[in-house]
Write a protein that holds these residues in place. Structure first.
Motif, mmCIF file in Angstrom:
data_model
loop_
_atom_site.group_PDB
_atom_site.id
_atom_site.type_symbol
_atom_site.label_atom_id
_atom_site.label_comp_id
_atom_site.label_asym_id
_atom_site.label_seq_id
_atom_site.Cartn_x
_atom_site.Cartn_y
_atom_site.Cartn_z
ATOM 1 N N GLY A 173 27.992 -47.057 -34.715
ATOM 2 C CA GLY A 173 28.496 -47.972 -35.372
ATOM 3 C C GLY A 173 29.870 -47.715 -35.258
ATOM 4 O O GLY A 173 29.837 -49.128 -34.193
ATOM 5 N N PRO A 174 30.570 -47.271 -35.086
ATOM 6 C CA PRO A 174 31.619 -47.102 -35.330
ATOM 7 C C PRO A 174 32.436 -47.990 -33.382
ATOM 8 O O PRO A 174 33.076 -48.567 -33.862
ATOM 9 N N TYR A 175 31.708 -47.152 -32.708
ATOM 10 C CA TYR A 175 31.777 -47.514 -32.468
ATOM 11 C C TYR A 175 31.289 -48.865 -31.341
ATOM 12 O O TYR A 175 32.697 -49.350 -30.624
ATOM 13 N N LEU A 176 30.386 -49.358 -31.524
ATOM 14 C CA LEU A 176 30.215 -50.761 -31.200
ATOM 15 C C LEU A 176 31.031 -51.816 -32.122
ATOM 16 O O LEU A 176 31.629 -52.621 -31.498
ATOM 17 N N THR A 177 31.429 -51.462 -33.403
ATOM 18 C CA THR A 177 32.645 -52.275 -33.949
ATOM 19 C C THR A 177 33.570 -52.180 -32.984
ATOM 20 O O THR A 177 34.344 -53.545 -32.844
ATOM 21 N N LEU A 178 34.784 -51.278 -32.676
ATOM 22 C CA LEU A 178 35.145 -50.412 -31.974
ATOM 23 C C LEU A 178 35.707 -51.661 -30.927
ATOM 24 O O LEU A 178 36.008 -52.920 -30.344
ATOM 25 N N MET A 179 34.169 -51.821 -29.752
ATOM 26 C CA MET A 179 33.922 -52.612 -29.121
ATOM 27 C C MET A 179 34.584 -53.693 -28.832
ATOM 28 O O MET A 179 34.837 -54.490 -28.565
ATOM 29 N N ARG A 180 33.317 -54.566 -30.669
ATOM 30 C CA ARG A 180 34.090 -55.346 -30.709
ATOM 31 C C ARG A 180 35.498 -55.987 -30.540
ATOM 32 O O ARG A 180 36.384 -56.816 -30.405
ATOM 33 N N GLY A 181 36.415 -55.622 -31.548
ATOM 34 C CA GLY A 181 37.632 -55.237 -31.698
ATOM 35 C C GLY A 181 37.988 -55.556 -30.357
ATOM 36 O O GLY A 181 39.237 -55.941 -30.255
ATOM 37 N N ARG A 182 37.940 -54.762 -29.870
ATOM 38 C CA ARG A 182 38.904 -55.103 -28.649
ATOM 39 C C ARG A 182 38.799 -55.496 -27.595
ATOM 40 O O ARG A 182 39.622 -55.806 -27.501
ATOM 41 N N SER A 183 36.974 -56.601 -27.914
ATOM 42 C CA SER A 183 37.233 -57.477 -26.476
ATOM 43 C C SER A 183 38.049 -58.835 -27.420
ATOM 44 O O SER A 183 38.197 -59.594 -26.712
ATOM 45 N N GLY A 200 38.206 -71.125 -29.048
ATOM 46 C CA GLY A 200 36.465 -70.550 -29.349
ATOM 47 C C GLY A 200 35.354 -70.660 -29.126
ATOM 48 O O GLY A 200 34.291 -69.434 -29.019
ATOM 49 N N ARG A 201 35.221 -71.295 -27.925
ATOM 50 C CA ARG A 201 34.186 -70.760 -26.283
ATOM 51 C C ARG A 201 35.024 -69.652 -26.659
ATOM 52 O O ARG A 201 33.064 -68.970 -25.610
ATOM 53 N N SER A 202 35.374 -68.665 -26.240
ATOM 54 C CA SER A 202 35.850 -66.938 -26.165
ATOM 55 C C SER A 202 35.259 -66.667 -26.092
ATOM 56 O O SER A 202 34.514 -65.237 -26.016
ATOM 57 N N PHE A 203 35.320 -66.803 -27.280
ATOM 58 C CA PHE A 203 34.947 -66.183 -28.912
ATOM 59 C C PHE A 203 33.999 -66.013 -28.516
ATOM 60 O O PHE A 203 32.719 -64.710 -29.115
ATOM 61 N N GLU A 204 32.894 -66.761 -28.168
ATOM 62 C CA GLU A 204 31.694 -67.218 -28.409
ATOM 63 C C GLU A 204 30.397 -66.803 -26.933
ATOM 64 O O GLU A 204 29.821 -65.759 -27.057
ATOM 65 N N GLU A 205 31.242 -66.514 -26.100
ATOM 66 C CA GLU A 205 31.241 -65.713 -25.071
ATOM 67 C C GLU A 205 31.158 -64.489 -25.265
ATOM 68 O O GLU A 205 30.640 -63.011 -24.554
ATOM 69 N N GLU A 206 32.289 -63.579 -26.070
ATOM 70 C CA GLU A 206 32.121 -62.329 -26.198
ATOM 71 C C GLU A 206 31.623 -62.133 -26.738
ATOM 72 O O GLU A 206 30.660 -61.120 -26.904
ATOM 73 N N LEU A 208 28.533 -63.057 -27.170
ATOM 74 C CA LEU A 208 27.045 -62.483 -25.916
ATOM 75 C C LEU A 208 27.045 -61.788 -25.279
ATOM 76 O O LEU A 208 26.067 -60.804 -25.308
ATOM 77 N N ARG A 209 28.393 -61.176 -25.124
ATOM 78 C CA ARG A 209 28.174 -60.304 -24.271
ATOM 79 C C ARG A 209 27.983 -59.056 -24.952
ATOM 80 O O ARG A 209 27.294 -57.960 -24.574
ATOM 81 N N TRP A 210 29.068 -58.730 -25.809
ATOM 82 C CA TRP A 210 28.733 -57.511 -26.618
ATOM 83 C C TRP A 210 27.034 -57.442 -26.814
ATOM 84 O O TRP A 210 27.057 -56.507 -27.410
ATOM 85 N N GLY A 211 26.716 -58.506 -28.018
ATOM 86 C CA GLY A 211 25.201 -58.421 -28.211
ATOM 87 C C GLY A 211 24.600 -57.565 -27.467
ATOM 88 O O GLY A 211 23.533 -56.505 -27.830
ATOM 89 N N GLN A 212 24.873 -58.469 -26.124
ATOM 90 C CA GLN A 212 23.782 -57.606 -24.657
ATOM 91 C C GLN A 212 23.332 -56.043 -25.157
ATOM 92 O O GLN A 212 22.828 -55.203 -24.583
#
Lengths: 194, 194
Positions: B153-163, A161-167, A169-173
DNA sequence: GGCATCTATTCAACAAATTGACTATGGAGG
DNA sequence: CCTCCATAGTCAATTTGTTGAATAGATGCC
């Protein structure tokens, strides 16, 4: 389908009422299973009917009565057996991601605000997780805890859960950076040039 | 509830049949919204009824006929409006995490095997994501792409999926280490000493 | 030559989830 | 004093999601 096992697993922490579980499902368990209070009450009724949990009514003077539920040996056995099955893949649903997928035909400023809100939420979640982590560790360091304790499960899921939320944050940034970059390049007020 | 918008967003990529969408919802969109083929067909019928998408029947000689769906201007508008709403929080359901929460009363060896299987799955997913990423970039580097393209959009969501999958791998590795450590400490064959 | 597999859907039945309102009581804050 | 919030649930209606099977032609495999 397996809200059932999520509830049984939550009851490993000890006796709880539906109301208690609703709170637990809002904090720690929400990392991997979400459920509304109504779902929980219904599931608890069902589980009690088939004897996987047991209810004990506690009459309270200044509060409505409550039913406290405990795992029965049967329940514990069934939960144990469940761990040997083959889990289905993760199901995620995230409206924010749908919005981002569509951001190019949508409202980038509103989406940016939503991303910021989500990041705020993630920070709050991380703070709660950290408090829970310290409570679990109870003074020991992580290595000792993991080697000694009888229950590693909750700690391991908490880590996820922690790493999910950390991700988040990073992604949101990163999303904010990209959207701001493009907002700057966009002619002012001209978002609808389809 | 908002499978609706996930479908509309998927149709931004262009005309698609229910069958096509089922495949898309199995790869890229699955990062943030999962749906079975049956759900998709039902949703497509509904969306066509209210005029947010339009069907075009393509008769095929050596294949069953198919209906190809396109966004209508109404659909595009409604999708755009959706991006300005306030997204509800992420809902995750992951049976593997439930199993790990309960691993201390369960079967640690079976759980380890499940974690390994999940990691294999994550690796496969990452490979597919990478192929999709290269296809999106189409030779450009990331910075150029993000600045230029009409659709981030699709690139940003893809990045989230990857992480997300990368985190699954890191976390899975840690879980394996912890469980193996405890398996070594456990008296052989004595898992049931409750 | 026959059986499995892929494309492309549809139907029916059932299970689960979501929404919103409703019942009660007590304490805190304005 | 009155309203809001927290506790502790219940009920009913509707929407979603899941499972399993049926249809039907074409290609590939042994």
């Amino acid at each position: 389908m397996s809200l059932k096992y999520a509830v049984l697993a939550a009851l490993l922490e000890g006796e709880a009422s539906g109301y208690d579980l609703a709170k637990v499902f809002d904090v720690s368990v929400a990392n991997f299973w979400s459920a509304t209070p109504q779902q929980l009450y219904r599931e608890l009724d069902r589980l009690a009917e088939v004897g996987l949990i047991e209810a004990r009514v506690v009459e309270q003077l200044r509060r409505p009565n409550k039913r406290l539920f405990t795992l029965t040996p049967d329940g514990r056995r069934e939960l144990g057996a469940f761990t040997a099955e083959s889990p289905r893949p993760t199901a995620i649903r995230d409206e924010l991601l749908v919005m981002i997928q569509a951001v190019d035909v949508g409202d980038p400023d509103a989406v940016r605000a939503s991303v910021e809100e989500r990041m705020e939420w993630s920070r709050a979640r991380l703070a709660r997780y950290e408090r829970l982590r310290l409570r679990l560790l109870d003074g020991r360091d992580e290595a000792d805890f993991l080697a000694e304790t009888g229950r590693v499960g909750p700690y391991l899921t908490l880590m996820r859960g922690r790493s999910f939320e950390e991700e988040n944050l990073r992604w949101g940034q990163r999303v904010l950076e990209v959207l701001e970059l493009r907002a700057a390049a966009r002619p002012v007020g001209g978002g609808d040039a389809a």
